[in-house]
Design a protein around this motif. Structure first.
Motif, PDB file in Angstrom:
ATOM      1  N   HIS A 153      -4.544   9.937  -4.351  1.00 17.69           N
ATOM      2  CA  HIS A 153      -3.113   9.739  -4.135  1.00 17.69           C
ATOM      3  C   HIS A 153      -2.432  11.093  -4.046  1.00 17.69           C
ATOM      4  CE1 HIS A 153      -4.216   5.834  -5.896  1.00 17.69           C
ATOM      5  NE2 HIS A 153      -3.261   5.380  -5.124  1.00 17.69           N
ATOM      6  N   ALA A 154      -1.325  11.158  -3.348  1.00 17.01           N
ATOM      7  CA  ALA A 154      -0.564  12.399  -3.206  1.00 17.01           C
ATOM      8  C   ALA A 154       0.388  12.543  -4.379  1.00 17.01           C
ATOM      9  CB  ALA A 154       0.201  12.403  -1.890  1.00 17.01           C
ATOM     10  N   THR A 155      -0.165  12.744  -5.567  1.00 13.84           N
ATOM     11  CA  THR A 155       0.649  12.865  -6.757  1.00 13.84           C
ATOM     12  C   THR A 155       0.607  14.295  -7.262  1.00 13.84           C
ATOM     13  OG1 THR A 155      -0.003  10.620  -7.334  1.00 13.84           O
ATOM     14  CG2 THR A 155       1.072  11.887  -9.042  1.00 13.84           C
ATOM     15  N   VAL A 156       1.762  14.862  -7.491  1.00 14.55           N
ATOM     16  CA  VAL A 156       1.853  16.196  -8.056  1.00 14.55           C
ATOM     17  C   VAL A 156       2.832  16.115  -9.206  1.00 14.55           C
ATOM     18  CG1 VAL A 156       2.457  18.590  -7.620  1.00 14.55           C
ATOM     19  CG2 VAL A 156       1.415  17.237  -5.800  1.00 14.55           C
ATOM     20  N   GLY A 157       2.385  16.386 -10.394  1.00 13.98           N
ATOM     21  CA  GLY A 157       3.259  16.258 -11.552  1.00 13.98           C
ATOM     22  C   GLY A 157       3.477  14.795 -11.887  1.00 13.98           C
ATOM     23  N   PRO A 158       4.576  14.502 -12.578  1.00 16.86           N
ATOM     24  CA  PRO A 158       4.799  13.124 -13.042  1.00 16.86           C
ATOM     25  C   PRO A 158       5.273  12.159 -11.960  1.00 16.86           C
ATOM     26  CG  PRO A 158       6.588  14.541 -13.746  1.00 16.86           C
ATOM     27  CD  PRO A 158       5.557  15.428 -13.091  1.00 16.86           C
ATOM     28  N   GLU A 159       5.785  12.665 -10.840  1.00 17.40           N
ATOM     29  CA  GLU A 159       6.312  11.792  -9.792  1.00 17.40           C
ATOM     30  C   GLU A 159       5.598  12.048  -8.464  1.00 17.40           C
ATOM     31  OE1 GLU A 159      10.511  10.824  -7.545  1.00 17.40           O
ATOM     32  OE2 GLU A 159      10.547  11.789  -9.485  1.00 17.40           O
ATOM     33  N   LYS A 160       5.445  11.002  -7.685  1.00 17.45           N
ATOM     34  CA  LYS A 160       4.833  11.133  -6.364  1.00 17.45           C
ATOM     35  C   LYS A 160       5.740  11.943  -5.448  1.00 17.45           C
ATOM     36  CE  LYS A 160       2.786   7.366  -4.695  1.00 17.45           C
ATOM     37  NZ  LYS A 160       1.404   7.730  -4.786  1.00 17.45           N
ATOM     38  N   ALA A 161       5.123  12.695  -4.548  1.00 16.53           N
ATOM     39  CA  ALA A 161       5.897  13.454  -3.565  1.00 16.53           C
ATOM     40  C   ALA A 161       6.373  12.540  -2.443  1.00 16.53           C
ATOM     41  CB  ALA A 161       5.060  14.597  -2.998  1.00 16.53           C
ATOM     42  N   ALA A 162       5.553  11.526  -2.106  1.00 15.75           N
ATOM     43  CA  ALA A 162       5.887  10.597  -1.028  1.00 15.75           C
ATOM     44  C   ALA A 162       5.137   9.289  -1.238  1.00 15.75           C
ATOM     45  CB  ALA A 162       5.529  11.199   0.326  1.00 15.75           C
ATOM     46  N   TYR A 163       5.682   8.232  -0.669  1.00 16.17           N
ATOM     47  CA  TYR A 163       5.095   6.894  -0.757  1.00 16.17           C
ATOM     48  C   TYR A 163       4.727   6.405   0.635  1.00 16.17           C
ATOM     49  CZ  TYR A 163       7.632   6.580  -5.238  1.00 16.17           C
ATOM     50  OH  TYR A 163       8.125   6.796  -6.484  1.00 16.17           O
ATOM     51  N   THR A 164       3.640   5.659   0.743  1.00 15.75           N
ATOM     52  CA  THR A 164       3.394   4.881   1.948  1.00 15.75           C
ATOM     53  C   THR A 164       4.229   3.607   1.806  1.00 15.75           C
ATOM     54  OG1 THR A 164       1.531   3.685   0.983  1.00 15.75           O
ATOM     55  CG2 THR A 164       1.025   5.742   2.166  1.00 15.75           C
ATOM     56  N   ILE A 165       4.325   2.825   2.859  1.00 16.27           N
ATOM     57  CA  ILE A 165       5.099   1.572   2.787  1.00 16.27           C
ATOM     58  C   ILE A 165       4.551   0.647   1.688  1.00 16.27           C
ATOM     59  CG2 ILE A 165       5.788  -0.521   4.047  1.00 16.27           C
ATOM     60  CD1 ILE A 165       7.320   1.995   4.944  1.00 16.27           C
ATOM     61  N   PRO A 166       3.227   0.392   1.643  1.00 17.90           N
ATOM     62  CA  PRO A 166       2.724  -0.482   0.573  1.00 17.90           C
ATOM     63  C   PRO A 166       2.940   0.090  -0.833  1.00 17.90           C
ATOM     64  CG  PRO A 166       1.095  -0.255   2.319  1.00 17.90           C
ATOM     65  CD  PRO A 166       2.186   0.729   2.607  1.00 17.90           C
ATOM     66  N   GLU A 167       2.791   1.402  -1.002  1.00 21.97           N
ATOM     67  CA  GLU A 167       3.017   2.028  -2.307  1.00 21.97           C
ATOM     68  C   GLU A 167       4.472   1.896  -2.728  1.00 21.97           C
ATOM     69  OE1 GLU A 167      -0.299   5.621  -2.243  1.00 21.97           O
ATOM     70  OE2 GLU A 167       1.714   5.999  -1.462  1.00 21.97           O
ATOM     71  N   PHE A 168       5.389   2.146  -1.795  1.00 25.25           N
ATOM     72  CA  PHE A 168       6.815   2.039  -2.105  1.00 25.25           C
ATOM     73  C   PHE A 168       7.159   0.617  -2.539  1.00 25.25           C
ATOM     74  CE2 PHE A 168      11.233   1.208  -1.126  1.00 25.25           C
ATOM     75  CZ  PHE A 168      11.864   2.278  -1.730  1.00 25.25           C
ATOM     76  N   GLY A 169       6.686  -0.358  -1.781  1.00 25.49           N
ATOM     77  CA  GLY A 169       6.961  -1.750  -2.128  1.00 25.49           C
ATOM     78  C   GLY A 169       6.415  -2.124  -3.492  1.00 25.49           C
ATOM     79  N   ALA A 170       5.168  -1.737  -3.763  1.00 28.31           N
ATOM     80  CA  ALA A 170       4.546  -2.060  -5.047  1.00 28.31           C
ATOM     81  C   ALA A 170       5.259  -1.360  -6.200  1.00 28.31           C
ATOM     82  CB  ALA A 170       3.072  -1.671  -5.024  1.00 28.31           C
ATOM     83  N   ASP A 171       5.590  -0.094  -6.033  1.00 24.06           N
ATOM     84  CA  ASP A 171       6.243   0.668  -7.096  1.00 24.06           C
ATOM     85  C   ASP A 171       7.674   0.215  -7.363  1.00 24.06           C
ATOM     86  OD1 ASP A 171       3.921   2.116  -7.330  1.00 24.06           O
ATOM     87  OD2 ASP A 171       4.771   4.016  -6.644  1.00 24.06           O
ATOM     88  N   HIS A 172       8.320  -0.383  -6.360  1.00 20.03           N
ATOM     89  CA  HIS A 172       9.715  -0.796  -6.511  1.00 20.03           C
ATOM     90  C   HIS A 172       9.893  -2.317  -6.583  1.00 20.03           C
ATOM     91  CE1 HIS A 172       9.979   3.359  -5.210  1.00 20.03           C
ATOM     92  NE2 HIS A 172      11.108   3.373  -5.873  1.00 20.03           N
ATOM     93  N   GLY A 173       8.792  -3.044  -6.585  1.00 20.65           N
ATOM     94  CA  GLY A 173       8.852  -4.490  -6.771  1.00 20.65           C
ATOM     95  C   GLY A 173       9.433  -5.257  -5.610  1.00 20.65           C
ATOM     96  N   ILE A 174       9.264  -4.729  -4.396  1.00 20.54           N
ATOM     97  CA  ILE A 174       9.744  -5.448  -3.211  1.00 20.54           C
ATOM     98  C   ILE A 174       8.610  -5.560  -2.199  1.00 20.54           C
ATOM     99  CG2 ILE A 174      12.145  -4.752  -3.539  1.00 20.54           C
ATOM    100  CD1 ILE A 174      11.802  -2.707  -1.313  1.00 20.54           C
ATOM    101  N   GLY A 175       8.720  -6.503  -1.296  1.00 24.11           N
ATOM    102  CA  GLY A 175       7.686  -6.730  -0.295  1.00 24.11           C
ATOM    103  C   GLY A 175       7.822  -5.812   0.911  1.00 24.11           C
ATOM    104  N   ARG A 176       6.773  -5.783   1.677  1.00 24.48           N
ATOM    105  CA  ARG A 176       6.695  -4.944   2.880  1.00 24.48           C
ATOM    106  C   ARG A 176       7.834  -5.253   3.858  1.00 24.48           C
ATOM    107  NH1 ARG A 176       4.081  -5.946   7.697  1.00 24.48           N
ATOM    108  NH2 ARG A 176       3.305  -4.123   8.785  1.00 24.48           N
TER     109      ARG A 176
END
Length: 71
Positions: free
Chosen positions: A6-29
């Motif tokens: 994963h593109a993780t640097v430090g405690p927070e991701k630098a960027a999300y893919t569409i599926p990652e964003f949806g999963a991390d924020h509790g919303i669908g694609r």
């Protein structure tokens, strides 16, 4: 704190893919794409991949209504 694969640097991701964003924020694609189409969520293209920068994800979260019912 980085994760393998994963593109993780430090405690927070630098960027999300569409599926990652949806999963991390509790919303669908579909809702992710609706928010992009409505101009409420900014995305970027890297080749064929669509990504959402962490700062754009934070701006989207900050713009959400506070959840109190309108009286």
């Amino acid at each position: 704190m980085s994760e393998v694969g994963h593109a993780t640097v430090g405690p927070e991701k630098a960027a999300y893919t569409i599926p990652e964003f949806g999963a991390d924020h509790g919303i669908g694609r579909s809702l992710v794409y609706e928010e992009i189409a409505a101009g409420r969520l900014k995305c970027r293209k890297v080749g064929r991949r669509t990504i959402i920068l962490a700062k754009d994800a934070a701006a989207w979260r900050d713009a959400l209504p506070d959840g109190r019912a309108a009286a």
